[in-house]
Design a protein around this motif. Structure first.
Motif, PDB file in Angstrom:
ATOM      1  N   ARG A   1       0.834  -1.210   0.000  1.00 20.88           N
ATOM      2  CA  ARG A   1       0.000   0.000   0.000  1.00 20.88           C
ATOM      3  C   ARG A   1       0.867   1.257   0.000  1.00 20.88           C
ATOM      4  NH1 ARG A   1      -4.718  -0.418   4.236  1.00 20.88           N
ATOM      5  NH2 ARG A   1      -5.250   1.558   3.258  1.00 20.88           N
ATOM      6  N   LEU A   2       1.958   1.237   0.759  1.00 19.44           N
ATOM      7  CA  LEU A   2       2.867   2.380   0.747  1.00 19.44           C
ATOM      8  C   LEU A   2       3.544   2.526  -0.614  1.00 19.44           C
ATOM      9  CD1 LEU A   2       4.544   2.242   4.272  1.00 19.44           C
ATOM     10  CD2 LEU A   2       3.104   4.068   3.360  1.00 19.44           C
ATOM     11  N   GLN A   3       3.919   1.393  -1.210  1.00 20.90           N
ATOM     12  CA  GLN A   3       4.538   1.447  -2.537  1.00 20.90           C
ATOM     13  C   GLN A   3       3.569   1.991  -3.583  1.00 20.90           C
ATOM     14  OE1 GLN A   3       5.909  -2.619  -2.861  1.00 20.90           O
ATOM     15  NE2 GLN A   3       7.996  -2.043  -2.305  1.00 20.90           N
ATOM     16  N   ASN A   4       2.305   1.661  -3.466  1.00 21.05           N
ATOM     17  CA  ASN A   4       1.301   2.198  -4.390  1.00 21.05           C
ATOM     18  C   ASN A   4       1.032   3.680  -4.139  1.00 21.05           C
ATOM     19  OD1 ASN A   4       0.959  -0.263  -5.688  1.00 21.05           O
ATOM     20  ND2 ASN A   4      -0.709  -0.889  -4.340  1.00 21.05           N
TER      21      ASN A   4
ATOM     22  N   LYS B   1      10.402  10.488   2.774  1.00 22.01           N
ATOM     23  CA  LYS B   1      11.250   9.591   1.986  1.00 22.01           C
ATOM     24  C   LYS B   1      12.174   8.711   2.832  1.00 22.01           C
ATOM     25  CE  LYS B   1      14.209   9.595  -2.084  1.00 22.01           C
ATOM     26  NZ  LYS B   1      14.772  10.448  -3.152  1.00 22.01           N
ATOM     27  N   PRO B   2      12.912   9.240   3.820  1.00 26.63           N
ATOM     28  CA  PRO B   2      13.786   8.367   4.616  1.00 26.63           C
ATOM     29  C   PRO B   2      12.996   7.298   5.390  1.00 26.63           C
ATOM     30  CG  PRO B   2      14.267  10.671   5.066  1.00 26.63           C
ATOM     31  CD  PRO B   2      13.065  10.641   4.196  1.00 26.63           C
ATOM     32  N   LEU B   3      11.835   7.665   5.897  1.00 29.15           N
ATOM     33  CA  LEU B   3      10.990   6.699   6.601  1.00 29.15           C
ATOM     34  C   LEU B   3      10.487   5.640   5.634  1.00 29.15           C
ATOM     35  CD1 LEU B   3       9.469   5.739   9.134  1.00 29.15           C
ATOM     36  CD2 LEU B   3       7.648   7.347   8.515  1.00 29.15           C
ATOM     37  N   TYR B   4      10.037   6.066   4.486  1.00 30.72           N
ATOM     38  CA  TYR B   4       9.549   5.137   3.464  1.00 30.72           C
ATOM     39  C   TYR B   4      10.649   4.159   3.059  1.00 30.72           C
ATOM     40  CZ  TYR B   4       8.138   3.495  -1.165  1.00 30.72           C
ATOM     41  OH  TYR B   4       7.841   2.717  -2.248  1.00 30.72           O
ATOM     42  N   LYS B   5      11.845   4.669   2.812  1.00 29.16           N
ATOM     43  CA  LYS B   5      12.970   3.818   2.406  1.00 29.16           C
ATOM     44  C   LYS B   5      13.340   2.841   3.520  1.00 29.16           C
ATOM     45  CE  LYS B   5      13.556   5.425  -1.700  1.00 29.16           C
ATOM     46  NZ  LYS B   5      13.178   4.623  -2.848  1.00 29.16           N
ATOM     47  N   LYS B   6      13.270   3.288   4.759  1.00 31.76           N
ATOM     48  CA  LYS B   6      13.587   2.424   5.900  1.00 31.76           C
ATOM     49  C   LYS B   6      12.551   1.303   6.017  1.00 31.76           C
ATOM     50  CE  LYS B   6      15.727   3.950   9.435  1.00 31.76           C
ATOM     51  NZ  LYS B   6      16.510   4.088  10.603  1.00 31.76           N
ATOM     52  N   ILE B   7      11.271   1.641   5.891  1.00 30.41           N
ATOM     53  CA  ILE B   7      10.199   0.644   5.950  1.00 30.41           C
ATOM     54  C   ILE B   7      10.388  -0.377   4.832  1.00 30.41           C
ATOM     55  CG2 ILE B   7       7.718   0.290   5.569  1.00 30.41           C
ATOM     56  CD1 ILE B   7       7.286   2.986   7.036  1.00 30.41           C
TER      57      ILE B   7
ATOM     58  N   GLU C   1      11.822  -5.689   2.940  1.00 32.25           N
ATOM     59  CA  GLU C   1      12.511  -6.466   1.903  1.00 32.25           C
ATOM     60  C   GLU C   1      13.497  -7.460   2.523  1.00 32.25           C
ATOM     61  OE1 GLU C   1      15.498  -5.740  -1.863  1.00 32.25           O
ATOM     62  OE2 GLU C   1      14.176  -4.117  -1.246  1.00 32.25           O
ATOM     63  N   GLU C   2      14.249  -7.002   3.507  1.00 32.72           N
ATOM     64  CA  GLU C   2      15.202  -7.897   4.179  1.00 32.72           C
ATOM     65  C   GLU C   2      14.470  -9.061   4.851  1.00 32.72           C
ATOM     66  OE1 GLU C   2      18.474  -7.760   7.779  1.00 32.72           O
ATOM     67  OE2 GLU C   2      18.010  -5.910   6.710  1.00 32.72           O
ATOM     68  N   TYR C   3      13.367  -8.748   5.500  1.00 32.15           N
ATOM     69  CA  TYR C   3      12.576  -9.781   6.155  1.00 32.15           C
ATOM     70  C   TYR C   3      12.076 -10.810   5.145  1.00 32.15           C
ATOM     71  CZ  TYR C   3       8.528 -12.007   8.295  1.00 32.15           C
ATOM     72  OH  TYR C   3       7.617 -12.933   8.727  1.00 32.15           O
TER      73      TYR C   3
ATOM     74  N   TYR D   1      13.593 -12.479  15.038  1.00 33.11           N
ATOM     75  CA  TYR D   1      14.045 -11.523  14.028  1.00 33.11           C
ATOM     76  C   TYR D   1      13.111 -10.314  13.988  1.00 33.11           C
ATOM     77  CZ  TYR D   1      15.370  -9.396   9.645  1.00 33.11           C
ATOM     78  OH  TYR D   1      15.783  -8.492   8.709  1.00 33.11           O
ATOM     79  N   GLN D   2      11.817 -10.558  13.978  1.00 31.25           N
ATOM     80  CA  GLN D   2      10.849  -9.465  13.921  1.00 31.25           C
ATOM     81  C   GLN D   2      11.005  -8.536  15.121  1.00 31.25           C
ATOM     82  OE1 GLN D   2       6.974 -11.269  13.580  1.00 31.25           O
ATOM     83  NE2 GLN D   2       7.201 -11.632  11.379  1.00 31.25           N
ATOM     84  N   GLU D   3      11.168  -9.107  16.285  1.00 32.47           N
ATOM     85  CA  GLU D   3      11.270  -8.289  17.502  1.00 32.47           C
ATOM     86  C   GLU D   3      12.524  -7.430  17.509  1.00 32.47           C
ATOM     87  OE1 GLU D   3      10.977 -11.156  20.650  1.00 32.47           O
ATOM     88  OE2 GLU D   3       8.802 -11.293  20.463  1.00 32.47           O
ATOM     89  N   THR D   4      13.594  -7.927  16.923  1.00 35.67           N
ATOM     90  CA  THR D   4      14.858  -7.183  16.972  1.00 35.67           C
ATOM     91  C   THR D   4      15.079  -6.265  15.774  1.00 35.67           C
ATOM     92  OG1 THR D   4      16.022  -9.060  15.967  1.00 35.67           O
ATOM     93  CG2 THR D   4      16.012  -8.934  18.379  1.00 35.67           C
ATOM     94  N   HIS D   5      14.190  -6.290  14.788  1.00 36.62           N
ATOM     95  CA  HIS D   5      14.379  -5.468  13.595  1.00 36.62           C
ATOM     96  C   HIS D   5      13.209  -4.518  13.328  1.00 36.62           C
ATOM     97  CE1 HIS D   5      17.407  -8.570  12.939  1.00 36.62           C
ATOM     98  NE2 HIS D   5      18.016  -7.672  12.200  1.00 36.62           N
ATOM     99  N   LEU D   6      12.501  -4.140  14.346  1.00 33.27           N
ATOM    100  CA  LEU D   6      11.407  -3.179  14.189  1.00 33.27           C
ATOM    101  C   LEU D   6      11.968  -1.770  14.022  1.00 33.27           C
ATOM    102  CD1 LEU D   6       8.848  -4.379  16.871  1.00 33.27           C
ATOM    103  CD2 LEU D   6       8.581  -4.488  14.395  1.00 33.27           C
ATOM    104  N   LEU D   7      11.147  -0.893  13.510  1.00 34.00           N
ATOM    105  CA  LEU D   7      11.512   0.519  13.446  1.00 34.00           C
ATOM    106  C   LEU D   7      11.700   1.051  14.860  1.00 34.00           C
ATOM    107  CD1 LEU D   7       9.033   2.015  10.847  1.00 34.00           C
ATOM    108  CD2 LEU D   7      11.504   2.101  10.702  1.00 34.00           C
ATOM    109  N   ASP D   8      12.658   1.930  15.026  1.00 35.71           N
ATOM    110  CA  ASP D   8      12.857   2.598  16.308  1.00 35.71           C
ATOM    111  C   ASP D   8      11.603   3.416  16.614  1.00 35.71           C
ATOM    112  OD1 ASP D   8      13.404   4.801  18.097  1.00 35.71           O
ATOM    113  OD2 ASP D   8      15.520   4.312  17.903  1.00 35.71           O
TER     114      ASP D   8
END
Length: 162
Positions: free
Chosen positions: A65-68, A86-92, A97-99, A133-140
């Motif tokens: 949805r964000l990409q659209n 933009k920086p937030l979008y790129k981080k998300i 993608e890594e996940y 992995y999910q717990e340790t790689h969330l957005l700050d």
């Protein structure tokens, strides 16, 4: 000749000017409505993500949805809002993608089947690995909350509600 100008030419010029002004106002109104629609969608997505940061791992619900929305924002949003978001979008996008590269697709399934067969790993081991992995790689959370406030303030400014 004076009658011709006052009876025909002047009304035509007035009608043309009125039509041009009306068209310009209509275009501005439609742009404003599209901008409002996209801003509301962005705001709703960010609030959902703030309420449930694990949605970042749900490709359909959040990332797609964000990409659209991203190209629409590039058309309708102010450059200031785009540069803030933009920086937030790129981080998300990078986190998602890594996940997905680690926990989906044929490579993951191959690794999983090999480890289950030769290393005696169970399905629960893989689920635990994924959850960890999910717990340790969330957005700050602090960074995310700050960005939301900045974005909402810029949306209000763009929409003229501040």
């Amino acid at each position: 000749m004076n009658e011709f100008i006052s009876n025909i030419i002047i009304p035509v010029i007035v009608a043309f000017a009125t039509a041009k002004i009306t068209l310009r106002q209509d275009i501005r109104k439609r742009i404003y409505e599209k901008r409002e629609e996209n801003y509301l969608e962005l705001y709703n997505l960010l609030l959902k993500l703030e309420d449930n940061p694990y949605l970042i791992y749900n490709n359909v619900e959040m990332v797609n949805r964000l990409q659209n929305l991203w190209p629409k924002l590039n058309v309708f949003a102010s450059s200031e809002l785009i540069e803030t978001f933009k920086p937030l979008y790129k981080k998300i996008e990078a986190i998602a993608e890594e996940y997905w590269n680690l926990f989906s697709g044929p490579d993951y399934e191959n690794r999983k089947s090999i480890q289950m067969e030769y290393e005696d790993k169970t399905e629960q081991d893989f689920e635990h690995e994924e959850v960890l992995y999910q717990e340790t790689h969330l957005l700050d959370n602090e960074y995310f909350s700050k960005k939301i406030v900045e974005i909402v303030n810029l949306i209000k400014k763009d929409m003229g509600t501040r």
